[in-house]
Scaffold this motif. Sequence first.
Motif, PDB file in Angstrom:
ATOM      1  N   ILE A 217       0.822  -1.209   0.000  1.00 18.21           N
ATOM      2  CA  ILE A 217       0.000   0.000   0.000  1.00 18.21           C
ATOM      3  C   ILE A 217       0.856   1.259   0.000  1.00 18.21           C
ATOM      4  CG2 ILE A 217      -0.247   0.142   2.529  1.00 18.21           C
ATOM      5  CD1 ILE A 217      -3.195   0.909   2.044  1.00 18.21           C
ATOM      6  N   ASN A 218       2.016   1.231   0.652  1.00 15.51           N
ATOM      7  CA  ASN A 218       2.895   2.397   0.665  1.00 15.51           C
ATOM      8  C   ASN A 218       3.467   2.689  -0.715  1.00 15.51           C
ATOM      9  OD1 ASN A 218       2.628   3.038   3.424  1.00 15.51           O
ATOM     10  ND2 ASN A 218       4.165   1.520   3.992  1.00 15.51           N
ATOM     11  N   ILE A 219       3.815   1.631  -1.430  1.00 10.79           N
ATOM     12  CA  ILE A 219       4.303   1.814  -2.796  1.00 10.79           C
ATOM     13  C   ILE A 219       3.202   2.373  -3.681  1.00 10.79           C
ATOM     14  CG2 ILE A 219       5.049   0.565  -4.860  1.00 10.79           C
ATOM     15  CD1 ILE A 219       6.769  -1.188  -3.129  1.00 10.79           C
ATOM     16  N   ASN A 220       1.980   1.889  -3.509  1.00  9.13           N
ATOM     17  CA  ASN A 220       0.854   2.376  -4.312  1.00  9.13           C
ATOM     18  C   ASN A 220       0.598   3.864  -4.059  1.00  9.13           C
ATOM     19  OD1 ASN A 220       0.520  -0.181  -5.339  1.00  9.13           O
ATOM     20  ND2 ASN A 220      -1.111  -0.748  -3.928  1.00  9.13           N
ATOM     21  N   VAL A 221       0.601   4.256  -2.780  1.00 10.19           N
ATOM     22  CA  VAL A 221       0.415   5.683  -2.454  1.00 10.19           C
ATOM     23  C   VAL A 221       1.587   6.495  -2.990  1.00 10.19           C
ATOM     24  CG1 VAL A 221       0.199   7.366  -0.577  1.00 10.19           C
ATOM     25  CG2 VAL A 221      -0.997   5.163  -0.421  1.00 10.19           C
ATOM     26  N   GLY A 222       2.798   5.944  -2.896  1.00 10.36           N
ATOM     27  CA  GLY A 222       3.978   6.631  -3.417  1.00 10.36           C
ATOM     28  C   GLY A 222       3.896   6.850  -4.917  1.00 10.36           C
ATOM     29  N   MET A 223       3.337   5.900  -5.656  1.00  9.89           N
ATOM     30  CA  MET A 223       3.175   6.048  -7.104  1.00  9.89           C
ATOM     31  C   MET A 223       2.219   7.191  -7.424  1.00  9.89           C
ATOM     32  SD  MET A 223       3.019   2.030  -8.221  1.00  9.89           S
ATOM     33  CE  MET A 223       2.894   2.312  -9.978  1.00  9.89           C
ATOM     34  N   ILE A 224       1.174   7.333  -6.615  1.00 16.15           N
ATOM     35  CA  ILE A 224       0.253   8.452  -6.805  1.00 16.15           C
ATOM     36  C   ILE A 224       0.961   9.770  -6.505  1.00 16.15           C
ATOM     37  CG2 ILE A 224      -1.881   9.531  -6.000  1.00 16.15           C
ATOM     38  CD1 ILE A 224      -2.445   7.083  -7.614  1.00 16.15           C
ATOM     39  N   ARG A 225       1.742   9.809  -5.421  1.00 12.81           N
ATOM     40  CA  ARG A 225       2.454  11.034  -5.054  1.00 12.81           C
ATOM     41  C   ARG A 225       3.486  11.425  -6.125  1.00 12.81           C
ATOM     42  NH1 ARG A 225       1.086  13.458  -0.756  1.00 12.81           N
ATOM     43  NH2 ARG A 225       0.311  12.412   1.129  1.00 12.81           N
ATOM     44  N   LYS A 226       4.131  10.425  -6.728  1.00 12.90           N
ATOM     45  CA  LYS A 226       5.099  10.710  -7.785  1.00 12.90           C
ATOM     46  C   LYS A 226       4.423  11.348  -9.000  1.00 12.90           C
ATOM     47  CE  LYS A 226       9.356   9.528  -6.703  1.00 12.90           C
ATOM     48  NZ  LYS A 226      10.459  10.500  -6.801  1.00 12.90           N
ATOM     49  N   GLY A 227       3.201  10.910  -9.276  1.00 13.21           N
ATOM     50  CA  GLY A 227       2.493  11.443 -10.428  1.00 13.21           C
ATOM     51  C   GLY A 227       1.688  12.687 -10.127  1.00 13.21           C
ATOM     52  N   LEU A 228       1.497  13.003  -8.845  1.00 10.94           N
ATOM     53  CA  LEU A 228       0.665  14.137  -8.458  1.00 10.94           C
ATOM     54  C   LEU A 228       1.291  14.795  -7.231  1.00 10.94           C
ATOM     55  CD1 LEU A 228      -2.048  15.441  -9.341  1.00 10.94           C
ATOM     56  CD2 LEU A 228      -3.172  14.024  -7.639  1.00 10.94           C
ATOM     57  N   ASN A 229       2.390  15.483  -7.428  1.00 13.16           N
ATOM     58  CA  ASN A 229       3.146  16.052  -6.295  1.00 13.16           C
ATOM     59  C   ASN A 229       2.611  17.430  -5.918  1.00 13.16           C
ATOM     60  OD1 ASN A 229       4.067  17.150  -8.660  1.00 13.16           O
ATOM     61  ND2 ASN A 229       6.230  17.090  -8.114  1.00 13.16           N
ATOM     62  N   THR A 230       1.469  17.437  -5.256  1.00  7.94           N
ATOM     63  CA  THR A 230       0.864  18.661  -4.759  1.00  7.94           C
ATOM     64  C   THR A 230       0.541  18.501  -3.279  1.00  7.94           C
ATOM     65  OG1 THR A 230      -1.107  20.073  -4.892  1.00  7.94           O
ATOM     66  CG2 THR A 230      -1.363  17.814  -5.601  1.00  7.94           C
ATOM     67  N   GLU A 231       0.677  19.587  -2.536  1.00  7.42           N
ATOM     68  CA  GLU A 231       0.377  19.529  -1.103  1.00  7.42           C
ATOM     69  C   GLU A 231      -1.110  19.347  -0.835  1.00  7.42           C
ATOM     70  OE1 GLU A 231       0.325  23.864   0.562  1.00  7.42           O
ATOM     71  OE2 GLU A 231       1.845  23.762  -1.020  1.00  7.42           O
ATOM     72  N   ARG A 232      -1.936  19.536  -1.862  1.00  5.13           N
ATOM     73  CA  ARG A 232      -3.382  19.371  -1.691  1.00  5.13           C
ATOM     74  C   ARG A 232      -3.818  17.912  -1.745  1.00  5.13           C
ATOM     75  NH1 ARG A 232      -5.767  23.204  -6.164  1.00  5.13           N
ATOM     76  NH2 ARG A 232      -7.723  22.316  -5.404  1.00  5.13           N
ATOM     77  N   LEU A 233      -2.893  17.016  -2.131  1.00  6.77           N
ATOM     78  CA  LEU A 233      -3.209  15.586  -2.116  1.00  6.77           C
ATOM     79  C   LEU A 233      -3.159  15.079  -0.681  1.00  6.77           C
ATOM     80  CD1 LEU A 233      -3.732  12.888  -3.569  1.00  6.77           C
ATOM     81  CD2 LEU A 233      -1.260  12.634  -3.810  1.00  6.77           C
ATOM     82  N   CYS A 234      -4.302  14.731  -0.138  1.00  4.69           N
ATOM     83  CA  CYS A 234      -4.407  14.293   1.262  1.00  4.69           C
ATOM     84  C   CYS A 234      -4.486  12.773   1.336  1.00  4.69           C
ATOM     85  CB  CYS A 234      -5.640  14.906   1.926  1.00  4.69           C
ATOM     86  SG  CYS A 234      -5.619  16.707   1.954  1.00  4.69           S
TER      87      CYS A 234
END
Length: 438
Positions: free
Chosen positions: A129-146
Amino acid sequence: MKNIVKEIESKFSNHDDFFIEEVLVDKTAIYLIGFNTLVELPKSKLYIQRIAASSTSVKALFLNLSDQIDVDTEQIVKAILEGELVILLKDGTRNAVVDPIAQNLRSSIAEPKSESPIQASMDAFGDDININVGMIRKGLNTERLCNCSYQVGELDKRKVSMLYIKGRAPNILVEKVNQQLKQIKSDIETIDDLNKQFGQRRLSPVSHLFATELPIQAIHSLKKNRIVLFLDNFPFALVFPNLISDMIRSENDRNFPFVLAFMLRIFRVIGAVATLILPALYVALVSINPGIFRTDLALFVAKSREGIPLSAFQETILMVVIVDLILEAINRLPKSVGPSITMVGGIILGQAMVEAKLVSNLLVIVITAVVIASSAVVGMQNSLYIRFLKYPILILASLFGILGVWTGFIFTVIYLSSLTSVDIPYLKFHIEQEGETK
């Protein structure tokens, strides 16, 4: 600079994978700041401690670690979002942006198995699950992603992560999903277990959740004001709420010019409608309303069914069930055996049934068209439920002919329009952004 820690902490208060860890270096307290889905914290700490052991002072440590020293808050936030590690003196007087030991987001990333992206990244979600969330963060690096995390279950505690873009996803939607997830008491073993937490749809083939294994599709859903859920040890993102637009629109379409993307979506609509009504139309036109045909076409249909002992409904239901069984067998069998079963079931069995005068040539063409049409829609689960909904229409067509076909189709649309997820209709194509007028 003294309130910089509180300022950063407030900016990332809705991110459960955000960390601020205090460590001692030469009897001086410093903070390590970043995302644990992007930074390998234990290894990064060891790296900093090794550099500290060879540094004469804390000031020398900062100089040895980075050339980005004493940057402003905006640059610190940007660095954290990009997966960097920020080190900060406890009194806030000095900071540095460090290249950390990053999480290996490619260690368990494989090509997608159930989706085929075109002209797009071939990465798919994995079990971590951490890798999956990390993949989202890599593609969407905004502080508004909660990112909000939950431990659910009674006997087997399982981690669930909820991702959304603050200011995009409606607050009432976030609050309702948050409340539902906090109220989970039973074990969550399958998607259906989680699906039931958002309202039981008794005997409904349509899920509240749309499953995708493509990060680009999950990111697109987040940008479209929806929520994405991750289950630990489950290699899919679950988009909530599931809308009918998920069946006809894919993020990959945006790689093509608008005209081509629009054409693809029209084809998917045609595929969904054809899957629902083609078998029913065959039965209605052959057995109940043959007068609709022109004389020469009616004679051709009658000749194609010459010598067949089964009624139009019986041969159609026989073929539809056999084809659905073959499709299910292909999904369950190993990849090395699946193509062989397709050959045997799709060609040899069909040809044998025609030669044995059990079904007509025309019906084989209709069923083949239905199989192709059902595969045109986006998402395996959407294809499954469309294939399921064709059976009631087929039964009505065998009783009332063309009237039964259109009555069944209209009732299907009415049924789908009655479905909601936390008061959001299934037939809605777009969720309004927070603060956007309808």
